[in-house]
Scaffold this motif. Structure first.
Motif, PDB file in Angstrom:
ATOM      1  N   TYR A 165     -74.647  30.867  19.942  1.00 25.34           N
ATOM      2  CA  TYR A 165     -73.743  31.007  18.690  1.00 25.34           C
ATOM      3  C   TYR A 165     -72.521  30.041  19.045  1.00 25.34           C
ATOM      4  O   TYR A 165     -71.769  30.340  19.835  1.00 25.34           O
ATOM      5  CB  TYR A 165     -73.720  32.145  18.212  1.00 25.34           C
ATOM      6  N   ALA A 167     -80.906  36.016   6.744  1.00 31.32           N
ATOM      7  CA  ALA A 167     -80.337  34.861   7.662  1.00 31.32           C
ATOM      8  C   ALA A 167     -79.897  33.877   6.489  1.00 31.32           C
ATOM      9  O   ALA A 167     -79.845  33.824   5.229  1.00 31.32           O
ATOM     10  CB  ALA A 167     -81.320  34.175   8.298  1.00 31.32           C
ATOM     11  N   ASP A 199     -78.637  41.359   9.872  1.00 37.68           N
ATOM     12  CA  ASP A 199     -78.566  39.939  10.198  1.00 37.68           C
ATOM     13  C   ASP A 199     -80.114  39.625  11.086  1.00 37.68           C
ATOM     14  O   ASP A 199     -80.159  40.410  11.938  1.00 37.68           O
ATOM     15  CB  ASP A 199     -77.705  39.308  10.812  1.00 37.68           C
ATOM     16  N   GLU A 215     -75.720  33.225  10.699  1.00 33.04           N
ATOM     17  CA  GLU A 215     -75.748  34.504  10.291  1.00 33.04           C
ATOM     18  C   GLU A 215     -75.823  34.931   8.800  1.00 33.04           C
ATOM     19  O   GLU A 215     -74.930  34.262   8.323  1.00 33.04           O
ATOM     20  CB  GLU A 215     -74.841  35.408  10.878  1.00 33.04           C
ATOM     21  N   LYS A 245     -74.015  41.718   8.421  1.00 30.46           N
ATOM     22  CA  LYS A 245     -74.295  41.682  10.071  1.00 30.46           C
ATOM     23  C   LYS A 245     -75.019  42.986  10.398  1.00 30.46           C
ATOM     24  O   LYS A 245     -75.641  42.670  11.647  1.00 30.46           O
ATOM     25  CB  LYS A 245     -72.729  41.561  10.471  1.00 30.46           C
ATOM     26  N   SER A 277     -80.916  36.301  12.260  1.00 29.73           N
ATOM     27  CA  SER A 277     -80.733  35.005  12.687  1.00 29.73           C
ATOM     28  C   SER A 277     -81.423  35.001  14.375  1.00 29.73           C
ATOM     29  O   SER A 277     -81.824  34.008  14.841  1.00 29.73           O
ATOM     30  CB  SER A 277     -79.283  34.430  12.653  1.00 29.73           C
ATOM     31  N   GLU A 281     -70.833  32.032  13.578  1.00 30.63           N
ATOM     32  CA  GLU A 281     -71.981  32.573  12.970  1.00 30.63           C
ATOM     33  C   GLU A 281     -72.852  31.757  13.148  1.00 30.63           C
ATOM     34  O   GLU A 281     -74.287  31.839  12.613  1.00 30.63           O
ATOM     35  CB  GLU A 281     -71.488  32.734  11.397  1.00 30.63           C
TER      36      GLU A 281
END
Length: 342
Positions: free
Chosen positions: A330, A120, A140, A133, A137, A142, A333
């Protein structure tokens, strides 16, 4: 004098590299191994964390949070399942333990910062700390951090925020860290090797009820709605050629409602209510992207938030929306905030 950072060292490669990078960048590093549960390969994990701490020449403390974890995370998870929900214990663990008790303990020790091996990114925005983020990915995390108190992020460092998992492994190999080839942990440590349904049955009594389709036709029986998840296909025991998917769980009547095939309209929702809101920005209402399950793609939605709940209207109907899961908002990101699906 170099700033002091206490690093949560689980015994895995991610937190090992996080500690190593902080030391390379001139921080006074203190390692901390957090104990949340008996078992969970406890001795092996602490041993691995200690080996890396010795390699890096940093002290390693042990924080025993078992009682707090049981009350704040485990018991809450069991209660939610008994209520027919599908909770996310990782979200509660991050809020109550890693960025709750651990964060507080680290600052009591005089640390300037705390750090973890989460994928994160923390970015200050308009003078306030924000959550974004990570670069990787695929890794990730988050989604699991939306419930962390925004003010506490000011004292948090995510050393892996700009790295991919292969790059983390490469750094670990280059430093000859003992955890370089260690496999990532999978699932919830307290479940052990048993199937999750069997695990839940140790804590939630079976209660037989009926399985019906969207028209109310009885298709079979189940032994407790707590043991099924919205969107689940396998393990329903209906023995039919057409695939059935769990659409809804009625705890009051102990009824499991299923859809026929993956496109049955009963499996989709146009909107949801979200509670237990936590904001990591000044966003409260408007268009954003929403993620309703980990690894699921973000989808456009209109959010209208009140004092304690938000209404989320999806641009297109969403399948498998489960009460108890997190809805995270979100802007590209950046994590705006989130809540628990009601």
């Amino acid at each position: 004098m170099a700033p002091t950072v206490v690093v949560a060292m689980s015994g895995g490669v991610d937190s090992s590299v996080a500690a190593a990078l902080l030391k390379q960048n001139g921080f006074e590093v203190i390692g901390a191994h957090i104990v949340c549960w008996d078992g969970c390969e406890l001795k092996e994990e602490r041993r691995d964390a200690l080996r890396v701490a010795l390699q890096l020449n940093v002290p390693l403390l042990t924080f025993d949070f078992r009682d707090a974890y049981r009350k704040a995370v485990f018991d809450q998870m069991i209660r939610a399942y008994a209520e027919g929900k599908t909770p996310n214990p990782d979200v509660r663990c991050n809020r109550e333990i890693k960025f709750g008790l651990f964060w507080e303990k680290a600052l009591e020790l005089g640390a300037n910062y705390v750090a973890t091996g989460h994928y994160a990114k923390r970015v200050d925005h308009g003078g306030e700390p924000g959550l974004w983020e990570a670069r990787d990915k695929a890794k990730d995390q988050s989604y699991f951090l939306w419930a962390v108190n925004q003010g506490r992020l000011r004292r948090v460092i995510f050393p892996l925020q700009s790295l991919t998992k292969p790059e983390v492994r490469q750094i670990a190999r280059g430093l000859k860290l003992s955890t370089a080839a260690k496999k990532d942990s999978q699932g919830l440590c307290f479940v052990g090797p048993v199937h999750f349904d069997d695990f839940l049955r140790e804590y939630i009594p079976c209660r037989q009820g009926v399985v019906v389709d969207s028209n109310g036709k009885i298709l079979g029986a189940h032994d407790g709605v707590a043991f099924y998840t919205v969107g689940q296909r396998h393990g329903l025991g209906l023995g039919a050629q057409a695939p059935y998917y769990v659409a809804e769980k009625n705890v009051a009547t102990n009824t499991l409602i299923v859809g026929v095939g993956p496109e049955d309209p009963i499996l989709f929702k146009n909107e949801v209510s979200v509670g237990q809101l936590n904001w990591l920005s000044d966003f409260r209402s408007g268009r954003c992207e929403t993620r309703i399950r980990y690894r699921q793609s973000k989808v456009p939605a209109q959010v209208t938030a009140g004092d304690d709940k938000a209404r989320v209207i999806f641009e297109s109907p969403q399948r498998g929306v489960a009460a108890g899961q997190s809805a995270v908002f979100y802007d590209a990101e950046r994590v705006l905030g989130g809540g628990v699906i009601l």
